[in-house]
Design an enzyme around this catalytic site. Structure first.
Site, PDB file in Angstrom:
ATOM      1  N   GLY A 289       0.775  -1.225   0.000  1.00 25.31           N
ATOM      2  CA  GLY A 289       0.000   0.000   0.000  1.00 25.31           C
ATOM      3  C   GLY A 289       0.807   1.275   0.000  1.00 25.31           C
ATOM      4  O   GLY A 289       0.255   2.356   0.227  1.00 25.31           O
ATOM      5  N   ASP A 290       2.120   1.184  -0.240  1.00 25.00           N
ATOM      6  CA  ASP A 290       2.984   2.363  -0.361  1.00 25.00           C
ATOM      7  C   ASP A 290       4.196   1.935  -1.179  1.00 25.00           C
ATOM      8  O   ASP A 290       4.080   1.029  -2.006  1.00 25.00           O
ATOM      9  CB  ASP A 290       3.373   2.903   1.019  1.00 25.00           C
ATOM     10  N   ASP A 291       5.358   2.571  -0.989  1.00 23.04           N
ATOM     11  CA  ASP A 291       6.539   2.190  -1.773  1.00 23.04           C
ATOM     12  C   ASP A 291       6.879   0.711  -1.562  1.00 23.04           C
ATOM     13  O   ASP A 291       6.940   0.236  -0.426  1.00 23.04           O
ATOM     14  CB  ASP A 291       7.742   3.030  -1.362  1.00 23.04           C
TER      15      ASP A 291
END
Length: 499
Positions: A289-291
Site C-alpha cells: 500500500g505504499d513504496d
C-alpha cells in the site's frame, strides 16, 4: 440329447430359487473375491508393478498414496528447537509470546557454540512483540504463520529513532516492531515460505480515524546490527513498514514475498533500508500500500546530525506493485545521504509511479551514483519521477538552507507500455539535478499530450535512441559518445498535471 423349452424354463427357475435362498452366502463370496483381487494387485504394486501391474496398478497407487508430509526443517545451527518445546500452541488463539521469549533465551545461551535455530511448525502462532538474539535462525515451516496480536496494549513503546527526531507519525515514543532486534550479529529469518502476518487492519483503521497517539509499529525491525539474512518467507499486512533494517551492515533479502492491500493500507512499505550499508535485495515479489522499496537515511536536521548514509545497495530481479506510490523509491527521508545504488532487472506493474527520487529543501544530504538498468514499466502512470519539493518535515526546526545534492543518476534499458508520462524530472533553482543520463529507452505511452517527457533544472545527456522524444534540457549524444546537439534550455518545461 435335445433340450426342450420346458427343461430350460425349469433350469432358470432352479437358479433363481438358489440365488434367492442364498443371498447372504453369495454376497460374502463376492466380498472375499474382491478382497483377494485387491491384495493381489497391491502385491503387484509393491513389487514395482512387474508382470501385470498395468494402469490399474497406477490408479490404485494414486488412491492409496499418503499425503506428503511437511518438509522437515534443515538444521542450520548446531542446536535446533521447536516452538512447541517451550509450550507454543499454534491454534491461532493461544498467546505464544512467552514461548518465543523462552526459546530466544535458550538460543542466546548458545552464542559461543554457534547459536541455535528455532523452528516454527505448521500452525497459526499468535504473539505479542518479541526480540531476537545474535547467532539465531528463525525458521518458519510451510504452513507456519506468526500472527501479531491486534490489541495495541501488548505492543511496547520505544524511543524515537535518533535520525528522525520523534516518531515518524506522532511526537513521542513509537510502537516497537512485532519481531525486533538491536545490536545483533548473524541473524537469519528464513523457512519454507512460512509467513509473518502483522494483522494490520485494526492499525490502519485507527490511523485513518486518528485514534493512535504513537507511530505505528513495523513488522520486522533490526537496528544497529550486521550480517542479516531474510529469505524464503512471506511478510504480510504490517501495521506500518514491513521490513525496516536501521543502521545495519551486510543485509540480504532474497526470495521474499511481501503483501498488503494496494489501497486502504497506508504506509505499508515493503522493504526500507535506512542508513544501511552493503545491502542486497533480490528475487522478491512486493505488492503493498505504499513504496515497494524505499531507501532512506534520516529526516531533516535529525538525519543530518545522525550522519549515517545508505550506500552500496543492489536491488535486482524484483517485481513490484504500488497503486498509491512507487515501485522503487529513494527518500524522501535521505538527510544522511544515499549513494552507490544499483537497480536492475526490475518489473513494475499497475503502479502510480515506477521509480522515484523524492527530497526537499531542509533535507540536506546527497543522492549520487544511482544506476537503473533494465527496468520494465507495465501500466504505470509515471515511469521515472524526480521530485525536489516533497515538503513533509519532522518539525518546523528544519534548516531552510539545507539543500540536497542530486547528481550522477543514470537510466539505461528502460522499456514498457501503457505509461502516461515516461519521465518527470524536476529540479529547482536551489536543487538542480546534475549529471542525469538516458540511454536505450523505449516506453509505449498512453497519454497523447505534448509534454510527456518533462524536465526542469536538469543537466545531463541523452545517448542514442530514446522514445518518446526527450526534453530539450539535455545534451544529445550518439551511441559512439559524440556530441550531436547541445541542450537548448536548463529551465522548466510546461507541466500538464501533478504526478
Amino acid at each position: 440329447m435335445v433340450e426342450t423349452a420346458g427343461g430350460r424354463l425349469h433350469q432358470r427357475r432352479g437358479v433363481a430359487a438358489f440365488v434367492a435362498a442364498n443371498k447372504t452366502l453369495l454376497a460374502a463370496a463376492w466380498v472375499v473375491g474382491f478382497t483377494l483381487v485387491f491384495l493381489w494387485q497391491s502385491a503387484s504394486i509393491s513389487r514395482g508393478g512387474a508382470g501385470g501391474g498395468g494402469s490399474g496398478g497406477v490408479f490404485l497407487r494414486l488412491l492409496s498414496a499418503p499425503l506428503p508430509p511437511s518438509r522437515p526443517a534443515p538444521r542450520l545451527r548446531p542446536t535446533a528447537y521447536n516452538l512447541t518445546d517451550f509450550g507454543g500452541v499454534g491454534d491461532g488463539r493461544a498467546l505464544n509470546t512467552e514461548a518465543f521469549e523462552r526459546a530466544v533465551e535458550a538460543i542466546a545461551a548458545l552464542a559461543d557454540r554457534g547459536g541455535g535455530q528455532l523452528n516454527v511448525p505448521p500452525g497459526r502462532w499468535l504473539t505479542a512483540p518479541f526480540n531476537l538474539t545474535s547467532h539465531m535462525t528463525l525458521f518458519l515451516a510451510e504452513g507456519a504463520e506468526i500472527l501479531g496480536i491486534p490489541d495495541e496494549k501488548y505492543w511496547p513503546l520505544m524511543p524515537a529513532l535518533p535520525s528522525y527526531g520523534y516518531g515518524r507519525e506522532r511526537k513521542g515514543p513509537r510502537f516497537g516492531s512485532l519481531i525486533h532486534g538491536q545490536n545483533l550479529k548473524d541473524v537469519v529469518i528464513t523457512g519454507h515460505n512460512g509467513s509473518i502476518n502483522g494483522q494490520g487492519e485494526v492499525w490502519w483503521m485507527k490511523h485513518r480515524r486518528r485514534m493512535l497517539n504513537n507511530t505505528r509499529p513495523p513488522l520486522v525491525q533490526l537496528m544497529w546490527s550486521k550480517d542479516i539474512v531474510v529469505a524464503n518467507i512471506t511478510l504480510r499486512n504490517s501495521p506500518f513498514w514491513h521490513f525496516h533494517p536501521y543502521d545495519c551492515t551486510n543485509v540480504t533479502v532474497s526470495n521474499v514475498t511481501i503483501l498488503s492491500p494496494v489501497s486502504g493500507a497506508p504506509n505499508t512499505d515493503g522493504i526500507d533500508p535506512d542508513s544501511c550499508q552493503d545491502v542486497l535485495i533480490e528475487n522478491c515479489y512486493i505488492s503493498v500500500g505504499d513504496d515497494a522499496i524505499a531507501v532512506k537515511s534520516g529526516w531533516d536536521q535529525y538525519g543530518i546530525a545522525y550522519g549515517r548514509p545508505s550506500s552500496n545497495i543492489l536491488i535486482r530481479n524484483v517485481t513490484a506493485r504500488s497503486l498509491v506510490s512507487a515501485g522503487i523509491s529513494i527518500g524522501s527521508e535521505m538527510s544522511g545521504g544515499v549513494a552507490n545504488v544499483t537497480v536492475e532487472n526490475v518489473r513494475i506493474w499497475e503502479s502510480r509511479r515506477g521509480v522515484r527520487i523524492k527530497t526537499a529543501t531542509g533535507r540536506g544530504g546527497y543522492i549520487r551514483n544511482i544506476s537503473y538498468h533494465n527496468i520494465t514499466f507495465d501500466n504505470v502512470r509515471a515511469g521515472i519521477v524526480i521530485k525536489v519539493d516533497y515538503n513533509e518535515h519532522a518539525d518546523d526546526g528544519y534548516d531552510r538552507t539545507a539543500f540536497p545534492d542530486i547528481m550522477s543518476i543514470s537510466f539505461k534499458g528502460i522499456h514498457g507500455r501503457g505509461v502516461r508520462v515516461p519521465v518527470r524530472a524536476h529540479g529547482s533553482d536551489v536543487i538542480p539535478i546534475k549529471g542525469i543520463s538516458f540511454q536505450d529507452m523505449s516506453v509505449g505511452i498512453s497519454y497523447k499530450k505534448k509534454h510527456i517527457f518533462q524536465c526542469s533544472y536538469v543537466e545531463g545527456r541523452i545517448i542514442g535512441s530514446v522514445f518518446p522524444k526527450p526534453c530539450e534540457n539535455l545534451d544529445l549524444y550518439n551511441e559512439q559518445g559524440q556530441l550531436v546537439k547541445r541542450a537548448v534550455s536548463l529551465n522548466s518545461t510546461e507541466l500538464d498535471y501533478d504526478i
